[in-house]
Design a protein around this motif. Sequence first.
Motif, PDB file in Angstrom:
ATOM      1  N   ALA A  37     119.939  87.055  73.760  1.00  0.00           N
ATOM      2  CA  ALA A  37     118.903  87.069  72.714  1.00  0.00           C
ATOM      3  C   ALA A  37     119.019  85.870  71.783  1.00  0.00           C
ATOM      4  O   ALA A  37     118.023  85.324  71.333  1.00  0.00           O
ATOM      5  CB  ALA A  37     119.002  88.375  71.924  1.00  0.00           C
ATOM      6  N   ARG A  38     120.253  85.429  71.527  1.00  0.00           N
ATOM      7  CA  ARG A  38     120.396  84.352  70.544  1.00  0.00           C
ATOM      8  C   ARG A  38     120.057  82.968  71.107  1.00  0.00           C
ATOM      9  O   ARG A  38     119.871  82.024  70.359  1.00  0.00           O
ATOM     10  CB  ARG A  38     121.796  84.394  69.925  1.00  0.00           C
ATOM     11  N   ILE A  39     119.964  82.850  72.428  1.00  0.00           N
ATOM     12  CA  ILE A  39     119.669  81.517  72.973  1.00  0.00           C
ATOM     13  C   ILE A  39     118.339  81.463  73.733  1.00  0.00           C
ATOM     14  O   ILE A  39     118.027  80.439  74.330  1.00  0.00           O
ATOM     15  CB  ILE A  39     120.828  80.997  73.873  1.00  0.00           C
ATOM     16  N   SER A  40     117.577  82.558  73.722  1.00  0.00           N
ATOM     17  CA  SER A  40     116.310  82.518  74.467  1.00  0.00           C
ATOM     18  C   SER A  40     115.203  83.220  73.691  1.00  0.00           C
ATOM     19  O   SER A  40     115.473  84.001  72.777  1.00  0.00           O
ATOM     20  CB  SER A  40     116.481  83.204  75.829  1.00  0.00           C
ATOM     21  N   LYS A  41     113.966  82.938  74.089  1.00  0.00           N
ATOM     22  CA  LYS A  41     112.863  83.803  73.671  1.00  0.00           C
ATOM     23  C   LYS A  41     112.888  84.956  74.668  1.00  0.00           C
ATOM     24  O   LYS A  41     113.122  84.719  75.854  1.00  0.00           O
ATOM     25  CB  LYS A  41     111.536  83.063  73.773  1.00  0.00           C
ATOM     26  N   TYR A  42     112.662  86.168  74.212  1.00  0.00           N
ATOM     27  CA  TYR A  42     112.860  87.264  75.162  1.00  0.00           C
ATOM     28  C   TYR A  42     111.855  88.386  75.002  1.00  0.00           C
ATOM     29  O   TYR A  42     111.212  88.534  73.967  1.00  0.00           O
ATOM     30  CB  TYR A  42     114.284  87.822  75.045  1.00  0.00           C
ATOM     31  N   GLN A  43     111.762  89.168  76.079  1.00  0.00           N
ATOM     32  CA  GLN A  43     110.984  90.401  76.078  1.00  0.00           C
ATOM     33  C   GLN A  43     111.907  91.502  76.590  1.00  0.00           C
ATOM     34  O   GLN A  43     112.623  91.318  77.577  1.00  0.00           O
ATOM     35  CB  GLN A  43     109.782  90.218  77.009  1.00  0.00           C
ATOM     36  N   ILE A  44     111.874  92.643  75.897  1.00  0.00           N
ATOM     37  CA  ILE A  44     112.644  93.788  76.383  1.00  0.00           C
ATOM     38  C   ILE A  44     111.737  94.598  77.318  1.00  0.00           C
ATOM     39  O   ILE A  44     110.598  94.915  76.960  1.00  0.00           O
ATOM     40  CB  ILE A  44     113.114  94.692  75.219  1.00  0.00           C
ATOM     41  N   GLY A  45     112.215  94.904  78.501  1.00  0.00           N
ATOM     42  CA  GLY A  45     111.423  95.667  79.459  1.00  0.00           C
ATOM     43  C   GLY A  45     112.200  95.781  80.752  1.00  0.00           C
ATOM     44  O   GLY A  45     113.241  95.129  80.918  1.00  0.00           O
ATOM     45  N   SER A  46     111.693  96.586  81.666  1.00  0.00           N
ATOM     46  CA  SER A  46     112.414  96.767  82.920  1.00  0.00           C
ATOM     47  C   SER A  46     112.258  95.541  83.821  1.00  0.00           C
ATOM     48  O   SER A  46     111.143  95.118  84.113  1.00  0.00           O
ATOM     49  CB  SER A  46     111.888  98.000  83.654  1.00  0.00           C
ATOM     50  N   GLU A  47     113.394  95.022  84.266  1.00  0.00           N
ATOM     51  CA  GLU A  47     113.361  93.860  85.171  1.00  0.00           C
ATOM     52  C   GLU A  47     112.818  94.247  86.549  1.00  0.00           C
ATOM     53  O   GLU A  47     112.523  93.393  87.367  1.00  0.00           O
ATOM     54  CB  GLU A  47     114.768  93.260  85.280  1.00  0.00           C
ATOM     55  N   ASN A  48     112.717  95.568  86.792  1.00  0.00           N
ATOM     56  CA  ASN A  48     112.154  96.048  88.071  1.00  0.00           C
ATOM     57  C   ASN A  48     110.650  96.233  88.004  1.00  0.00           C
ATOM     58  O   ASN A  48     110.022  96.591  89.005  1.00  0.00           O
ATOM     59  CB  ASN A  48     112.803  97.376  88.467  1.00  0.00           C
ATOM     60  N   ASP A  49     110.078  96.053  86.823  1.00  0.00           N
ATOM     61  CA  ASP A  49     108.632  96.179  86.658  1.00  0.00           C
ATOM     62  C   ASP A  49     107.996  94.812  86.969  1.00  0.00           C
ATOM     63  O   ASP A  49     107.883  93.941  86.108  1.00  0.00           O
ATOM     64  CB  ASP A  49     108.333  96.632  85.219  1.00  0.00           C
ATOM     65  N   ILE A  50     107.643  94.652  88.227  1.00  0.00           N
ATOM     66  CA  ILE A  50     107.204  93.332  88.715  1.00  0.00           C
ATOM     67  C   ILE A  50     105.958  92.849  87.965  1.00  0.00           C
ATOM     68  O   ILE A  50     105.839  91.667  87.630  1.00  0.00           O
ATOM     69  CB  ILE A  50     106.935  93.382  90.249  1.00  0.00           C
ATOM     70  N   GLU A  51     105.033  93.772  87.693  1.00  0.00           N
ATOM     71  CA  GLU A  51     103.804  93.385  86.977  1.00  0.00           C
ATOM     72  C   GLU A  51     104.142  92.872  85.580  1.00  0.00           C
ATOM     73  O   GLU A  51     103.559  91.897  85.104  1.00  0.00           O
ATOM     74  CB  GLU A  51     102.839  94.576  86.894  1.00  0.00           C
ATOM     75  N   LEU A  52     105.082  93.541  84.922  1.00  0.00           N
ATOM     76  CA  LEU A  52     105.488  93.125  83.571  1.00  0.00           C
ATOM     77  C   LEU A  52     106.125  91.731  83.597  1.00  0.00           C
ATOM     78  O   LEU A  52     105.788  90.861  82.784  1.00  0.00           O
ATOM     79  CB  LEU A  52     106.485  94.149  83.001  1.00  0.00           C
ATOM     80  N   VAL A  53     107.021  91.519  84.552  1.00  0.00           N
ATOM     81  CA  VAL A  53     107.686  90.210  84.651  1.00  0.00           C
ATOM     82  C   VAL A  53     106.640  89.127  84.910  1.00  0.00           C
ATOM     83  O   VAL A  53     106.642  88.054  84.284  1.00  0.00           O
ATOM     84  CB  VAL A  53     108.762  90.206  85.772  1.00  0.00           C
ATOM     85  N   LYS A  54     105.715  89.430  85.830  1.00  0.00           N
ATOM     86  CA  LYS A  54     104.679  88.453  86.194  1.00  0.00           C
ATOM     87  C   LYS A  54     103.814  88.113  84.972  1.00  0.00           C
ATOM     88  O   LYS A  54     103.575  86.940  84.685  1.00  0.00           O
ATOM     89  CB  LYS A  54     103.814  89.057  87.318  1.00  0.00           C
ATOM     90  N   LYS A  55     103.414  89.152  84.254  1.00  0.00           N
ATOM     91  CA  LYS A  55     102.563  88.958  83.073  1.00  0.00           C
ATOM     92  C   LYS A  55     103.287  88.095  82.029  1.00  0.00           C
ATOM     93  O   LYS A  55     102.712  87.140  81.487  1.00  0.00           O
ATOM     94  CB  LYS A  55     102.226  90.341  82.483  1.00  0.00           C
ATOM     95  N   TYR A  56     104.548  88.425  81.793  1.00  0.00           N
ATOM     96  CA  TYR A  56     105.321  87.679  80.790  1.00  0.00           C
ATOM     97  C   TYR A  56     105.471  86.206  81.221  1.00  0.00           C
ATOM     98  O   TYR A  56     105.346  85.291  80.406  1.00  0.00           O
ATOM     99  CB  TYR A  56     106.699  88.339  80.631  1.00  0.00           C
ATOM    100  N   ALA A  57     105.696  85.994  82.513  1.00  0.00           N
ATOM    101  CA  ALA A  57     105.855  84.628  83.028  1.00  0.00           C
ATOM    102  C   ALA A  57     104.550  83.842  82.895  1.00  0.00           C
ATOM    103  O   ALA A  57     104.540  82.681  82.467  1.00  0.00           O
ATOM    104  CB  ALA A  57     106.309  84.675  84.490  1.00  0.00           C
ATOM    105  N   ILE A  58     103.441  84.480  83.225  1.00  0.00           N
ATOM    106  CA  ILE A  58     102.142  83.785  83.163  1.00  0.00           C
ATOM    107  C   ILE A  58     101.784  83.474  81.704  1.00  0.00           C
ATOM    108  O   ILE A  58     101.410  82.343  81.366  1.00  0.00           O
ATOM    109  CB  ILE A  58     101.036  84.620  83.855  1.00  0.00           C
ATOM    110  N   GLN A  59     101.951  84.483  80.837  1.00  0.00           N
ATOM    111  CA  GLN A  59     101.628  84.299  79.402  1.00  0.00           C
ATOM    112  C   GLN A  59     102.379  83.108  78.802  1.00  0.00           C
ATOM    113  O   GLN A  59     101.878  82.431  77.920  1.00  0.00           O
ATOM    114  CB  GLN A  59     102.076  85.538  78.617  1.00  0.00           C
ATOM    115  N   ASN A  60     103.593  82.894  79.278  1.00  0.00           N
ATOM    116  CA  ASN A  60     104.436  81.850  78.680  1.00  0.00           C
ATOM    117  C   ASN A  60     104.502  80.570  79.501  1.00  0.00           C
ATOM    118  O   ASN A  60     105.345  79.705  79.248  1.00  0.00           O
ATOM    119  CB  ASN A  60     105.840  82.411  78.439  1.00  0.00           C
ATOM    120  N   ASN A  61     103.606  80.446  80.483  1.00  0.00           N
ATOM    121  CA  ASN A  61     103.552  79.234  81.318  1.00  0.00           C
ATOM    122  C   ASN A  61     104.915  78.850  81.903  1.00  0.00           C
ATOM    123  O   ASN A  61     105.341  77.693  81.832  1.00  0.00           O
ATOM    124  CB  ASN A  61     103.001  78.048  80.521  1.00  0.00           C
TER     125      ASN A  61
END
Length: 436
Positions: A37-61
């Motif tokens: 947390a101290r060295i990255s921008k982060y989102q808390i969520g399940s790493e197994n939730d592929i849609e969530l990971v994809k959305k977060y990746a797209i939103q942040n380019n």
Amino acid sequence: MKILVVGTGAREHAICKAIEGNAELYSLMSNKNPGIARISKYQIGSENDIELVKKYAIQNNIDMAVIGPEAPLEKGIVDALEAEGIGCVGPTKEAAKIETDKVFMRNLFENYKIGGSLVYRVFDNYEDISNFIDDFGEDVVIKPVGLTGGKGVKIMGEQLKDAEEAKNYSKEIIDTKMGGHAKVVIEERAIGEEFTVQAFVDGKNIAPMPAVQDHPYAFDGDEGPITGGMGSYSDKGGLLPFLDQKAYDESVKIMEETVNAINKEVGPYRGFLYGQFMLCKDGPKLIEYNARFGDPEAMNVLQLLQSNFVDICEGIVDGNLKGAKFSDKATVCKYIVPKGYPGNAVPDQIIDVDERKINEAGAEVYYAAVNEKDGKVYSSSSRALGIVSVADSIEEAEKLCENATKYVKGDVYHRRDVGTTELIQKRIKHMEELKK
Ligand code: GLY
């Protein structure tokens, strides 16, 4: 460049530290790991939730994603991100079968005549299992085909007392579809010393890392239940006190042949490849692969990495990996875990970590399954933090590491014997006796 690291543990903390300063760091983790947390921008969520990971990746380019654990690989996280044009350090769902499907792995060894394999059979009924175990007449290892979070493999002579228990456990695996399949893999039991070789892989080239030995048993003297790994060490020269250059080179060759075979079978393997080997009297045998970095082993090797980790990750994604350089030092990692781990730890207990004192004592902290709330570190029921020291010898690194553990306070314990001369001598003697 924007890099997303997926995962929550000490392995992912070590990956993030290796990236820090060389890219804009994002992370997706299931709880607030204070180190990440101290060295990255982060989102808390399940790493197994592929849609969530994809959305977060797209939103942040995000330009590139580095996948820590195996479960999202099995769910096809790499396929999903690559379809969005995001390069991934991690294999596709098909290539990850080297870990997620033990039948795929053993068949690959057989079909491509890869060295270091073990006698194995795959069964879907009790009668054949019973006949095989009786005819084989020696100890066997019973493995579910798919992922079981490290809890599925049982060894006759250890967790399974005799042939009867081995047969019953095999039946239970089939009946309950443990690991997702109504099948079981039965292998010969390899006798020797376990070690890990990890490699960066770009689809065809592999860059091997120093060998490491993990300690799966919970308590000193290799006693107690099997855990995710209680600590690990590596030695100068990239070998281990019981592992010579010839055996190491043979292991690397097995991994190269495996990568070539995966390429032919299902397409290129890109990412980290973890080979768990047993050094037997006639050389190294492959016990299993992980399609990811090891934990704790990632902490040992990433502390030694001299090459730029981001360049390596780009080489993996682009298929032009140029190799990797490591400093010629020894490392010792000791995992601090909550009392009762594995299985009976009471979560949400405060752990007091004096990082400044640990660093002054010559060690680094890598946070694992802990959660930061209001500036305090809380335990979960899993491993809490890894402490890692680097020195000119294992003995020296062990002393630094053990001394640093006193700056962690709470309802925790660790294995004091990881990296000690006494335990290492035991390993060397074991190998010498086997080779007689
Ligand atoms: N060291 C054990 C694992 O990474 O699975």
